[in-house]
Design an enzyme around this catalytic site. Structure first.
Site, PDB file in Angstrom:
ATOM      1  N   ASP A   1       0.869  -1.174   0.000  1.00  0.00           N
ATOM      2  CA  ASP A   1       0.000   0.000   0.000  1.00  0.00           C
ATOM      3  C   ASP A   1       0.914   1.234   0.000  1.00  0.00           C
ATOM      4  O   ASP A   1       2.133   1.137   0.150  1.00  0.00           O
ATOM      5  CB  ASP A   1      -0.968  -0.005   1.189  1.00  0.00           C
TER       6      ASP A   1
HETATM    7  C1  BGC Z   1      -5.121   3.220   0.163  1.00  0.00           C
HETATM    8  C2  BGC Z   1      -5.267   2.190  -0.939  1.00  0.00           C
HETATM    9  C3  BGC Z   1      -5.129   2.847  -2.292  1.00  0.00           C
HETATM   10  C4  BGC Z   1      -3.813   3.553  -2.350  1.00  0.00           C
HETATM   11  C5  BGC Z   1      -3.525   4.213  -3.688  1.00  0.00           C
HETATM   12  C6  BGC Z   1      -3.902   4.090  -0.036  1.00  0.00           C
HETATM   13  O1  BGC Z   1      -3.933   5.180   0.823  1.00  0.00           O
HETATM   14  O2  BGC Z   1      -5.087   2.564   1.398  1.00  0.00           O
HETATM   15  O3  BGC Z   1      -6.507   1.540  -0.805  1.00  0.00           O
HETATM   16  O4  BGC Z   1      -5.273   1.899  -3.302  1.00  0.00           O
HETATM   17  O5  BGC Z   1      -3.782   4.552  -1.349  1.00  0.00           O
HETATM   18  O6  BGC Z   1      -4.289   5.354  -3.868  1.00  0.00           O
END
Ligand code: BGC
Length: 721
Positions: A254
């Site tokens: 993530d």
């Molecule tokens: C979130 C993810 C997301 C990623 C990219 C993160 O803050 O937890 O779910 O896919 O950002 O935007």
């Protein structure tokens, strides 16, 4: 393909391999020149948040034509519940229990996103979520492993289609592996403690389903589990996901979750974080740069095995090959015009919204209303073309939206619609708009109050400590109810909440979640009976935050609460029937029942369940038992019922939940019509995982229910030998 991957891998330098393992957001990474330079040098394998077919083609051309090996980039984006055409939030989609429609929605989202150059979405989010305080419950399929597994399958198939190389499909990403939904206190990013028996039986099944459906990628979560951050968890990622489940796509972290292992207190510094991330089996690092800055030195120092790097790069190349990017790296720039928000997409968005809205109450069959009824339309969510879209809609556009007010004007006529929102926004505490509400109500025969919470009050980092409606919405509802006219409450929200202190005020309640672009037409169609509600809750509806966590598949405990041990008034225990019997598993203020059980939802017609029968009293391991019941439409309208099959394993080597959803079927019946519904339950569905990950099927007695929700239904018994 595997040969091509090996051939390419053998030509790559260590720097180029590490480059493939790095993903950045160009806007965060640096100037346009810096991004172009990094792509040209093969230092990036993926970009996220770059959209527009022209822009994507431009940067892709640099990767393909100007980098040494010409490896195309994979372009990622959060396409969570629609791209331009926004479908209900995932929790709403889950309430439809409609696998075909969810698959179709995902395939539409894929087409729209692909037309703008996106190859890869960070969805589906399949974290089992049992805490409505957690803002990201909005993005999940709710509390049940089986329902989340269905959504995992439907969305992976919808995004990816039969062939990822088709230019209108995109790679999916099952996230957030694993246990992210179990954040303590519902506070986002928080610690989780998940015993292995829960991990295997509750949190893992949706991921297993995603892998079986061929999901291209998986994202590791922000949270730690039992002391180890999910993005540094070697056993869970390299062991369970890659080895045991046989996942052959790639794992992405993530956003900065590798670097955040320093904040967790698990990594000493960036270099250590990189080492822990790659050791765990995270193939691509999103946004933070620990791989870029340290992997090479770590390999040279012998702290990171070259085979880990090669495995990561193979996986990333495999997904790029599957996507057909080597043969056709560019997107057709003329596609977007015909694909984005076309009428068919809006049609599916409306249908899915209709099927996601749960009818929780309908006193004296107030609903549906007759067309032309004079309606006072009130409440801060009644005309919110943006807020009705819900969380995570990077590319949704409020100009495509139809609000409830728009749809009332269109369907019921401006002459019959008296609009006064009463509160400017949901957290508004000023009652100065209430006078206008009173005037609107005075002119109408029925009141429709659209309340709830804006998109910004759910989603990532949008947790709440309290579940009551925010602002002066309770007062607004009290005012509306005091005028002696029937009150219909429509709730738009990212979580189950608000109703404990208000449901008695309303004659009818439609729980709409955030329904998306077509919220207005869907709600109006339901209110006026052009569509009949069929949705069922994908999550238990608690009375209040003090009752959380509460979920249907709980354990029995040694002192189960039930209505024989206390005298209950309105679910609240008032007097122990007998002192010694009163010491049970409840709270004195909320009792033991939730506000509404999992699987609950009404229709404009009624369904009667009768005559449960089982094909055998005893079955052997390896057998199938057939469980049947008759469902009759006893009302005056055609309607669809979601018939649910639950099981309880009475005695286990580890205690088992009081009920577990095993299957469900949608049936549509005309008034007076009956159908014999039969479920085939295979003995292989009766087992569970031991904490060591071994699946065991234990002989013994089972209860089985065919049920309209998790609290009711017809029960049968059988024995497994
Ligand atoms: C979130 C993810 C997301 C990623 C990219 C993160 O803050 O937890 O779910 O896919 O950002 O935007």
């Amino acid at each position: 393909m595997e040969q091509k991957i090996e051939a390419l891998l053998s030509e790559m330098t260590l720097d180029e391999k590490i480059g493939q393992m790095c993903q950045v957001d160009p806007g965060v990474f640096g100037t346009e020149e810096e991004v172009i330079e990094a792509v040209r040098k093969g230092q990036l394998g993926s970009l996220l948040n770059l959209i527009g077919a022209g822009k994507v083609n431009e940067i892709q051309r640099i990767a393909v034509e100007e980098s040494r090996l010409g490896i195309p980039l994979i372009i990622g984006r959060d396409v969570i519940h629609g791209y331009r055409t926004i479908f209900p939030i995932p929790l709403g989609m889950a309430a439809s229990w409609n696998e075909d429609l969810i698959r179709e929605a995902a395939s539409i989202a894929a087409k729209e996103a692909a037309s703008e150059g996106i190859n890869w979405t960070f969805a589906p989010m399949i974290d089992v979520s049992r805490d409505p305080r957690w803002g990201r419950i909005a993005e999940s399929g709710g509390e049940d492993p089986l329902l989340n597994a269905m959504i995992a399958r439907a969305m992976v198939q919808g995004f990816q289609g039969d062939d990822l190389a088709n230019p209108l499909t995109i790679a999916a990403c099952a996230k957030h592996y694993i246990g992210y939904g179990a954040a303590e206190g519902g506070r986002d990013y928080n610690t989780t403690m998940i015993p292995d028996i829960e991990l295997y039986n509750v949190y893992l099944p949706p991921y297993r389903a995603a892998v079986n459906a061929g999901v291209a990628t998986v994202m590791t979560a922000f949270n730690e589990i039992n002391g180890i951050p999910a993005s540094g968890h070697q056993r869970n990622v390299r062991g369970i996901l890659k080895k045991d489940l046989g996942f052959d796509g790639f794992v992405v972290s993530d956003w900065a979750s590798i670097q955040e292992m320093i904040d967790h207190g698990f990594a000493a510094d960036e270099k250590h974080a990189a080492q822990l991330g790659i050791a765990a089996g995270v193939d691509m690092e999103m946004s933070s740069r620990t791989y870029a800055n340290h992997l090479k030195a770590l390999v040279e120092e012998g702290k990171v095995k070259m085979e880990w790097i090669d495995d990561a790069v193979r996986r990333i190349l495999r997904v790029k090959f599957r996507l057909g990017l080597f043969d056709n790296p560019y997107v057709d720039e003329s596609l977007a015009d015909s694909v984005l928000v076309n009428p068919r997409h809006l049609e599916v968005a409306r249908k899915l919204a209709e099927e996601s809205i749960v009818l929780l109450k309908n006193k004296n069959e107030l609903l549906p209303l007759k067309k032309g009824t004079k309606v006072a339309l009130i409440g801060p969510m009644a005309d919110q073309p943006y807020e009705q879209l819900g969380t995570w809609i990077f590319d949704g556009n409020e100009n495509d939206s139809k609000s409830v007010l728009d749809a009332f004007y269109e369907y019921n006529g401006a002459n019959n619609t008296f609009f006064a929102e009463g509160l400017a926004y949901t957290r508004d505490k000023s009652t100065k708009g209430f006078r206008a509400v009173e005037r609107a109500i005075a002119q109408a025969d029925v009141v429709v109050a659209v309340v709830g919470e804006e998109a910004i009050l759910s989603g990532e980092a949008k947790s709440l400590a309290e579940l009551d409606f925010v602002g002066a919405q309770n007062q607004l509802l009290e005012l509306a109810a005091s005028k002696g006219k029937p009150l219909i409450m429509v709730v738009m929200s990212g979580r189950p909440g608000g109703l404990y202190k208000t449901r008695h005020l309303a004659d009818a309640i439609l729980y709409a979640w955030h329904p998306g672009t077509m919220a207005g037409p869907a709600i109006v169609n339901l209110i006026f009976g052009e569509a009949v509600p069929s949705a069922k809750l994908p999550v238990t509806f608690p009375k209040g935050e003090g009752q959380v966590p509460i979920y249907y598949a709980h354990k029995m405990s040694g002192r189960p609460a039930d209505s024989t041990s206390w005298t209950y008034i309105d679910d609240i225990p008032v007097k122990a029937v007998q002192h010694s019997l009163g010491n049970t598993n409840h709270t004195l203020d909320y009792g033991f029942k939730p506000l509404y059980p999992f699987g609950y939802g009404l229709s404009y017609t009624t369904f009667e369940y009768s005559d449960i029968s089982l094909s055998a009293k005893t079955i052997q391991i390896g057998d199938v038992i057939k469980v049947s019941a008759t469902i009759t439409n006893t009302g005056k309208r055609e309607g669809t019922e979601i018939v649910q099959l639950y099981v309880r394993d009475l005695v286990g080597s580890y205690t088992r939940p009081v009920r577990e959803l095993k299957d469900f079927k949608r049936i549509t019946l005309k008034p007076g019509e009956s159908e014999r519904v039969t479920f085939e339950l295979n003995s292989s569905q009766l087992g569970f995982y031991h904490p060591n990950g071994r699946y065991v099927i234990e002989p013994g007695d089972f209860h089985v229910w065919i049920a309209p929700n998790a609290a009711d239904g017809l029960m049968g018994k059988f024995r497994l030998e």
